[in-house]
Scaffold this active site. Structure first.
Site, PDB file in Angstrom:
ATOM      1  N   GLU A 285       7.971 -15.817  33.932  1.00  8.68           N
ATOM      2  CA  GLU A 285       7.023 -15.994  35.396  1.00  8.68           C
ATOM      3  C   GLU A 285       8.167 -15.386  36.501  1.00  8.68           C
ATOM      4  OE1 GLU A 285       4.588 -19.635  35.066  1.00  8.68           O
ATOM      5  OE2 GLU A 285       5.425 -19.888  36.969  1.00  8.68           O
ATOM      6  N   HIS A 314      12.039 -17.912   7.640  1.00 15.24           N
ATOM      7  CA  HIS A 314      11.135 -17.391   6.944  1.00 15.24           C
ATOM      8  C   HIS A 314       9.945 -17.303   7.447  1.00 15.24           C
ATOM      9  CE1 HIS A 314      13.900 -19.341   3.784  1.00 15.24           C
ATOM     10  NE2 HIS A 314      14.391 -20.321   4.850  1.00 15.24           N
ATOM     11  N   LYS A 428      -4.927 -19.043  39.337  1.00 12.89           N
ATOM     12  CA  LYS A 428      -5.567 -20.246  39.863  1.00 12.89           C
ATOM     13  C   LYS A 428      -6.881 -20.001  40.927  1.00 12.89           C
ATOM     14  CE  LYS A 428      -1.146 -22.831  39.749  1.00 12.89           C
ATOM     15  NZ  LYS A 428      -0.055 -23.643  40.603  1.00 12.89           N
TER      16      LYS A 428
HETATM   17  O1  PA5 Z   1       6.662 -22.403  38.189  1.00 13.60           O
HETATM   18  C1  PA5 Z   1       5.549 -22.603  38.991  1.00 13.60           C
HETATM   19  O2  PA5 Z   1       5.606 -22.518  39.940  1.00 13.60           O
HETATM   20  C2  PA5 Z   1       4.580 -22.622  38.033  1.00 13.60           C
HETATM   21  O3  PA5 Z   1       4.465 -22.588  36.793  1.00 13.60           O
HETATM   22  C3  PA5 Z   1       3.656 -24.128  38.330  1.00 13.60           C
HETATM   23  O4  PA5 Z   1       4.794 -25.138  38.080  1.00 13.60           O
HETATM   24  C4  PA5 Z   1       2.503 -24.546  37.562  1.00 13.60           C
HETATM   25  O5  PA5 Z   1       1.645 -23.502  38.193  1.00 13.60           O
HETATM   26  C5  PA5 Z   1       2.093 -25.947  38.452  1.00 13.60           C
HETATM   27  O6  PA5 Z   1       1.899 -26.019  39.483  1.00 13.60           O
HETATM   28  P1  PA5 Z   1       2.105 -27.071  40.547  1.00 13.60           P
HETATM   29  O7  PA5 Z   1       3.304 -27.965  40.172  1.00 13.60           O
HETATM   30  O8  PA5 Z   1       1.712 -26.839  41.854  1.00 13.60           O
HETATM   31  O9  PA5 Z   1       0.944 -28.009  39.934  1.00 13.60           O
END
Ligand code: PA5
Length: 459
Positions: A285, A314, A428
């Site tokens: 990410e 394996h 989202k």
């Molecule tokens: O790293 C990030 O920003 C995302 O993976 C969020 O953690 C994830 O989308 C969850 O978002 P939130 O904590 O706002 O619910």
């Protein structure tokens, strides 16, 4: 130092001329590395990048420990309700520092449902008594669809059992001001812990996002922060050849430039298995980006893959040793396991088992790691090892910090913003539109038009 980064097996002397990295290759990017380091320091100071400060929140750790003691007294079950960065770190913390069979003998029993599969969530309800459960809703934005939906799902049962007192079984961890959870918290006296605005989800494990569940299960969060603090000093070293965050980032960056677009993390330890999962999100990410910071199309990133030693010897190792040479592999090795009971040969008529005599499972595991490492290196496949003297709070805290700092460096080397996630946000928004959330009507129309034009091929 609580961890050691061994990068011998990427160096030219060991990996060979064609695939290996030379000291001169590092030297070429040291000056840029220095500039990136200064920029990151500046942005940390300006309140733009907050994870660097988290190891220093000792007062918060005290407050969380006090709260956790109350939770242990009052509740028999704990549900951690979050997804992505709000779940993967807490899960990795729990599985690395608690027994795999924790719920069979400890209270409160802890569950970390980080998905919305209705059957799976429903099965969880069979395991708990809702009136004795603390629901920890963790969401930085306070509105992620999955977390909101599971909260509403659990609410039905909470309301049925506790009526208007439902809020007593809820804890929020969210942004200090923004988001829908704060709106609820203004209506009900719900306890809230805060995620600093400058700490992104995947960098938040050392904030209340990870610390609360850890403290509830009895993990020593002060030691965890102490390990991270120690590592934060090491990762601030301006002598970049001695800075493991820079070295990890630089090696991955150099191999990305040479077309190695896969980064495998392979712990030889079940306790560290979920650390690889946490790393996958962090690396993917943060670094998978279409544009660089000046808006130029770059489409960079490295696909993270998780594997487990010895199990995946394996399964995946054949591919890693002989398949496309497009990966860099990071092993996690534990030097000393807590249990190392010697084996014996109970079948004395089978001499072939004698080599196990007075050896332990830990020794076998680490020798298998060594064997895999040798096979990879002999076949000119770059690999690194992060060595844990043992798996404990200090080394886990250090590991989280090391990889976060390395990710920040890698973002700098790639010249991209490692701290946003426009691709995730796009998904989202599309979800909100498809689910008919108000304010997303235009997006919904856009998606409907796209879908109506789609040519279908199905059999
Ligand atoms: O790293 C990030 O920003 C995302 O993976 C969020 O953690 C994830 O989308 C969850 O978002 P939130 O904590 O706002 O619910």
């Amino acid at each position: 130092m609580s961890l050691m980064l061994d990068f011998s097996n990427v160096m030219e002397e060991n990996l060979g001329h064609e695939q290996g990295i030379k000291l001169a290759d590092f030297e070429r990017i040291l000056e840029r590395g220095g500039k990136i380091q200064n920029d990151l320091r500046q942005r940390a100071e300006n309140g733009e990048i907050g994870f660097y400060k988290l190891p220093y929140s000792e007062d918060l750790a005290e407050e969380i420990e006090t709260y956790a003691a109350l939770v242990r007294e009052r509740y028999d079950y704990y549900i951690h309700n979050g997804i992505g960065g709000s779940a993967l770190g807490p899960i990795a913390l729990h599985t690395s520092l608690r027994s795999a069979h924790y719920n069979m003998k400890s209270s409160p029993k802890m569950f970390f449902p980080d998905n919305i599969d209705p059957d799976w969530i429903n099965e969880l309800l069979d395991q708990i008594d809702v009136s004795k459960t603390l629901f920890h809703i963790v969401s930085k934005s306070g509105e992620t669809a999955e977390t909101a939906a599971t909260t509403l799902f659990f609410m039905k049962y909470l309301k049925e059992k506790l009526g208007d007192n439902f809020y007593k079984n809820i804890l929020f961890t969210t942004d200090p001001v923004k988001g829908l959870l704060n709106q609820i918290a203004r209506e009900y006296p719900i306890k809230c812990f805060r995620i600093p605005p400058d700490v992104g989800g995947r960098f938040s494990v050392l904030s209340p996002v990870g610390l609360v569940s850890a403290a509830i299960s009895g993990i020593n969060i002060k030691e965890l922060l102490a390990g991270a603090r120690e590592m934060s000093v090491i990762c601030d070293n301006s002598d970049l050849m001695k800075n493991p965050a820079f070295i990890f980032a630089a090696i991955h960056y150099m191999y990305m430039k040479r077309g190695k677009n896969i980064s495998v993390m392979m712990p030889y330890s079940n306790k560290l298995r979920d650390m690889a999962d946490w790393y996958c999100q962090l690396w993917a990410e943060s670094l998978g980006k279409r544009f660089d910071v000046s808006g130029e199309l770059v489409e960079v990133g490295q696909t993270p893959v998780k594997a487990l030693g010895a199990t995946d010897q394996h399964s995946q190792i054949q591919l890693y040793v002989e398949g496309p040479n497009d990966k860099i592999i990071t092993f996690l090795e534990v030097e000393s396991f807590s249990n190392n009971i010697p084996l014996n040969n109970y079948f004395t008529y089978i001499n072939e088992f004698d080599y196990f005599k007075n050896r332990s499972l830990g020794e076998l595991l680490n020798n298998e790691k060594k064997a895999t490492e040798l096979a990879l290196t002999n076949n000119h496949r770059p690999n690194l090892t992060i060595k844990f003297p043992e798996v404990n709070e200090k080394s886990i805290g250090a590991f989280f910090f090391l990889l976060e700092a390395a990710t920040a460096f890698a973002g700098g080397l790639l010249n991209i913003n490692a701290f946003d996630q426009p691709g995730v946000e796009e998904g989202k928004i599309a979800t909100y539109a498809l689910m008919g959330r108000s304010g997303y009507e235009t997006k919904r129309k856009e998606i409907e038009t796209l879908l109506s034009r789609k040519k279908s091929y199905k059999i």
